[in-house]
Design a protein around this motif. Structure first.
Motif, mmCIF file in Angstrom:
data_model
loop_
_atom_site.group_PDB
_atom_site.id
_atom_site.type_symbol
_atom_site.label_atom_id
_atom_site.label_comp_id
_atom_site.label_asym_id
_atom_site.label_seq_id
_atom_site.Cartn_x
_atom_site.Cartn_y
_atom_site.Cartn_z
ATOM 1 N N HIS A 99 36.565 -22.501 19.468
ATOM 2 C CA HIS A 99 36.178 -22.809 18.355
ATOM 3 C C HIS A 99 37.296 -23.146 17.289
ATOM 4 C CE1 HIS A 99 32.138 -23.095 15.466
ATOM 5 N NE2 HIS A 99 33.263 -23.971 15.047
ATOM 6 N N LEU A 100 38.160 -24.115 17.680
ATOM 7 C CA LEU A 100 39.573 -24.388 17.198
ATOM 8 C C LEU A 100 39.434 -25.445 16.075
ATOM 9 C CD1 LEU A 100 42.266 -23.537 19.803
ATOM 10 C CD2 LEU A 100 41.088 -22.147 17.855
ATOM 11 N N GLY A 101 38.413 -26.200 16.211
ATOM 12 C CA GLY A 101 38.086 -27.368 15.333
ATOM 13 C C GLY A 101 38.922 -27.497 13.950
ATOM 14 N N ALA A 102 38.663 -26.241 13.338
ATOM 15 C CA ALA A 102 39.184 -26.468 11.986
ATOM 16 C C ALA A 102 40.482 -25.302 11.957
ATOM 17 C CB ALA A 102 38.019 -25.776 10.900
ATOM 18 N N SER A 103 41.029 -25.196 12.936
ATOM 19 C CA SER A 103 42.175 -24.095 13.007
ATOM 20 C C SER A 103 43.184 -24.895 12.959
ATOM 21 C CB SER A 103 41.931 -23.287 14.420
ATOM 22 O OG SER A 103 40.778 -22.541 14.076
ATOM 23 N N THR A 104 43.736 -25.248 11.631
ATOM 24 C CA THR A 104 45.046 -25.537 11.546
ATOM 25 C C THR A 104 45.407 -25.103 10.088
ATOM 26 O OG1 THR A 104 44.682 -27.780 10.230
ATOM 27 C CG2 THR A 104 44.936 -28.031 12.616
ATOM 28 N N THR A 105 46.807 -24.910 9.897
ATOM 29 C CA THR A 105 47.171 -24.052 8.619
ATOM 30 C C THR A 105 46.791 -25.109 7.562
ATOM 31 O OG1 THR A 105 49.192 -23.516 9.644
ATOM 32 C CG2 THR A 105 49.155 -23.617 7.145
ATOM 33 N N GLU A 106 46.775 -26.479 7.410
ATOM 34 C CA GLU A 106 46.453 -27.270 6.615
ATOM 35 C C GLU A 106 44.817 -27.198 6.230
ATOM 36 O OE1 GLU A 106 49.872 -29.270 8.637
ATOM 37 O OE2 GLU A 106 48.279 -28.135 9.185
ATOM 38 N N ALA A 107 44.246 -27.154 7.351
ATOM 39 C CA ALA A 107 42.613 -27.124 7.018
ATOM 40 C C ALA A 107 42.219 -25.961 6.547
ATOM 41 C CB ALA A 107 41.783 -27.494 8.382
ATOM 42 N N GLN A 108 42.653 -24.797 6.864
ATOM 43 C CA GLN A 108 42.391 -23.543 6.285
ATOM 44 C C GLN A 108 42.775 -23.257 5.097
ATOM 45 O OE1 GLN A 108 40.420 -21.049 8.382
ATOM 46 N NE2 GLN A 108 40.415 -22.860 9.198
ATOM 47 N N GLU A 109 43.784 -23.906 4.671
ATOM 48 C CA GLU A 109 44.075 -23.758 3.247
ATOM 49 C C GLU A 109 43.301 -24.743 2.368
ATOM 50 O OE1 GLU A 109 46.974 -22.444 0.070
ATOM 51 O OE2 GLU A 109 46.313 -21.744 1.821
ATOM 52 N N ASN A 110 43.040 -25.882 2.814
ATOM 53 C CA ASN A 110 42.219 -26.906 2.089
ATOM 54 C C ASN A 110 40.923 -26.528 1.598
ATOM 55 O OD1 ASN A 110 44.393 -28.896 2.196
ATOM 56 N ND2 ASN A 110 43.407 -30.008 3.833
ATOM 57 N N VAL A 111 40.219 -25.821 2.790
ATOM 58 C CA VAL A 111 38.836 -25.319 2.479
ATOM 59 C C VAL A 111 38.659 -24.251 1.602
ATOM 60 C CG1 VAL A 111 37.884 -26.408 4.603
ATOM 61 C CG2 VAL A 111 38.702 -24.172 4.787
ATOM 62 N N ALA A 112 39.638 -23.198 1.808
ATOM 63 C CA ALA A 112 39.783 -22.234 0.933
ATOM 64 C C ALA A 112 40.008 -22.570 -0.570
ATOM 65 C CB ALA A 112 40.817 -21.285 1.092
ATOM 66 N N LEU A 113 40.735 -23.538 -0.803
ATOM 67 C CA LEU A 113 40.949 -24.056 -2.211
ATOM 68 C C LEU A 113 39.767 -24.588 -2.789
ATOM 69 C CD1 LEU A 113 44.802 -25.378 -2.011
ATOM 70 C CD2 LEU A 113 43.905 -22.846 -2.538
ATOM 71 N N GLN A 114 39.308 -25.521 -1.837
ATOM 72 C CA GLN A 114 37.999 -26.345 -2.222
ATOM 73 C C GLN A 114 37.029 -25.474 -2.490
ATOM 74 O OE1 GLN A 114 37.113 -29.485 0.614
ATOM 75 N NE2 GLN A 114 35.168 -29.912 -0.533
#
Length: 530
Positions: A281-296
């Motif tokens: 389940h790595l679909g969202a596992s990039t540094t950029e994505a994890q930061e983006n969804v957290a901020l959003q």
């Protein structure tokens, strides 16, 4: 008192700071979500809950959440939240559907390449000291047909990447318009045609009762021999045992699977098969994505708790910060009109129609419908709100409809709520003037322009002389002041109504006394939050 949020899963420190900068108190307890008992014990202290996938927000948790107004999921999947239970409790559930779209789309493309060229197996073989160049014969993707099931945020990105890779892209999505398909440069097809034509199939649809098991033995049998299947969406979309058999038989040439029916997946029929690439389940596992969804998710939750703006909610219409100032007066109006009708209706409601005339017809009418239903049902359920009202109406079998039309009268715009029971149909209409205050303009088909008061007595009577005098005498003898008085009638000698504005509520005995007066057919105390 400042709203208070619990972050029960790991979230970016920047996201936590966003809450603080917006005036929201926040407790960052990233391991609490793993312990359901501790989460249950703590949840009653918070107005908001920010989670990822570790926290399981069950009905039991929601029942204990006496203050909770919003649940924010940093990511797109909300399988770990009991949304119906949250809706019944009036809790908004938000996700972040855009923050990891590119990352998930890129993972699907990467999986497609890995399956096409057997990269994981070739890597393992080479690093084991073998040189099996002839064993790993791949296929080109250029010129192949890519079938995209689900052309929303992620699917449309995958489709555009496929076009860029010189593939022939076909897409199935019931909500995909021909214009949008043309913009993406893809061909819209039905699902059976996609199965029949595609060399690669990639799934990007949410899990629903209709999509569960969308790829099973029956579907696979209609696909061309040698098809390759990619799933970076939801595990239950594919019947794993059926796919495994098709791979063993050679009908399916390979698969890239990032999601599984049961997660964490410690065992699966797809494990250890030739040319099946599996990732955890790595679909969202990039540094950029994890930061983006957290901020959003932090921004969305703070916007709601501080400003009342609703975005990316799964159980309530979105209200942007930009449209909130214009929409808010009409939301209040819709709730008051619904409340008026609800307080006058004692029988079970069969249907509700909300008419939007003029300016409101171009607004976010879903929010206005929710507000009208909340007002309507508050007479029965005091805790109802815009989130829970539509679900409650559905559970009670109430048919809800809306009508929009261009400006048809002297007002720039107005709303009209019509309630139907087995005994009667009753309507009430209102508008908002430039001061933003709601006003009644028609009740039961009788025109009457009247402000909204906290305590109002509604009376229905025959249009005969002496009614006003009798009302005034009764109130005078009881020592109750009438702050204001509005009258209306349909025709001379016909039906008439009155709205009396009061400084205090009335007891039931006095209301019965009013109903006993000459020509008064109905008297009802109405209360509004103004």
């Amino acid at each position: 008192m400042a709203p208070r949020v619990l972050v029960s899963d790991k979230l970016s420190p920047t996201a936590v700071q966003i809450f603080k900068d917006r005036g929201v108190e926040v407790d960052y307890l990233p391991d609490l979500g793993k312990d359901k008992d501790k989460l249950l014990e703590a949840i009653g202290q918070y107005d908001g809950l920010a989670i990822r996938s570790a926290s399981k927000v069950t009905e039991k948790i929601i029942d204990a959440a006496t203050r909770l107004k919003v649940i924010g999921r940093a990511g797109i999947g909300v399988d770990n939240v009991d949304i119906p239970a949250a809706s019944r409790k009036g809790i908004i559930v938000m996700n972040t559907p855009f923050g990891n779209s590119i990352t998930t789309a890129e993972h699907a493309i990467a999986m497609m390449f890995a399956v096409a060229r057997q990269l994981p197996a070739a890597d393992a073989s080479t690093q084991a000291g073998k040189w099996e160049k002839n064993r790993f014969m791949g296929v080109e993707i250029t010129g192949k047909v890519l079938g995209v099931i689900g052309c929303g945020n992620i699917g449309s990105i995958v489709a555009s990447r496929g076009v860029g890779l010189k593939m022939k892209v076909i897409g199935f999505d019931p909500f995909l318009s021909p214009e949008r398909a043309s913009q993406l440069g893809i061909e819209k097809v039905e699902l059976d045609e996609l199965f029949r034509r595609a060399d690669f199939i990639t799934l990007h649809t949410p899990m629903t009762d209709k999509t569960r098991g969308i790829i099973d033995a029956k579907a696979i049998a209609t696909m061309k021999k040698g098809v390759r299947i990619i799933n970076c969406a939801r595990g239950g979309l594919i019947v794993e045992a059926d796919l495994a058999e098709a791979i063993k038989s050679g009908h399916v040439a390979g698969a890239g699977i990032d999601v599984f029916e049961t997660e964490p997946a410690t065992d699966s029929p797809l494990f250890h098969l030739e040319n099946v690439v599996c990732t955890p389940h790595l679909g969202a596992s990039t540094t950029e994505a994890q930061e983006n969804v957290a901020l959003q998710v932090a921004e969305q939750m703070a916007d709601y708790l501080v400003n009342g703006a609703v975005s990316n909610a799964l159980n309530m219409p979105s209200i942007t910060a930009e449209e909130a100032p214009l929409l808010t007066p009409y939301v209040k109006l819709a709730e008051i009109l619904g409340s008026f009708a609800g307080q006058l209706t004692d029988d079970p409601i069969d249907a509700v129609e909300i008419l939007f005339d003029g300016a409101p017809a171009g607004m976010n009418t879903r929010a206005l419908v929710s507000a009208a239903l909340a007002g309507l049902m508050k007479a029965q359920v005091q805790t109802v709100n815009m989130v829970s009202a539509p679900l409650m109406a559905k559970e009670r079998g109430i048919a809800v409809s809306e009508v929009r039309r261009d400006k048809s009268g002297v007002f720039d715009g107005y709303l009209k709520v019509t309630v139907t029971t087995k005994k009667q149909t009753r309507s009430v209409a209102g508008t908002c003037f430039s001061d933003g205050k709601p006003r009644f303009i028609q009740i039961k088909g009788i025109n009457m322009e009247a402000d909204v008061g906290r305590y109002m007595l509604y009376t229905a009577n025959k249009d005969v002389p002496g009614v006003i005098g009798e009302l005034g005498m009764a109130f005078g003898k009881a020592g109750i002041n009438i702050a204001n008085f509005h009258l209306g009638r349909d025709e001379q000698g016909g039906s008439a109504i009155a709205l009396l504005y009061l400084d205090q509520p009335l007891d039931d005995a006095f209301i019965r006394q009013i109903e006993g007066l000459n020509a008064i057919g109905q008297a009802k105390l109405l209360t509004f939050e103004v």
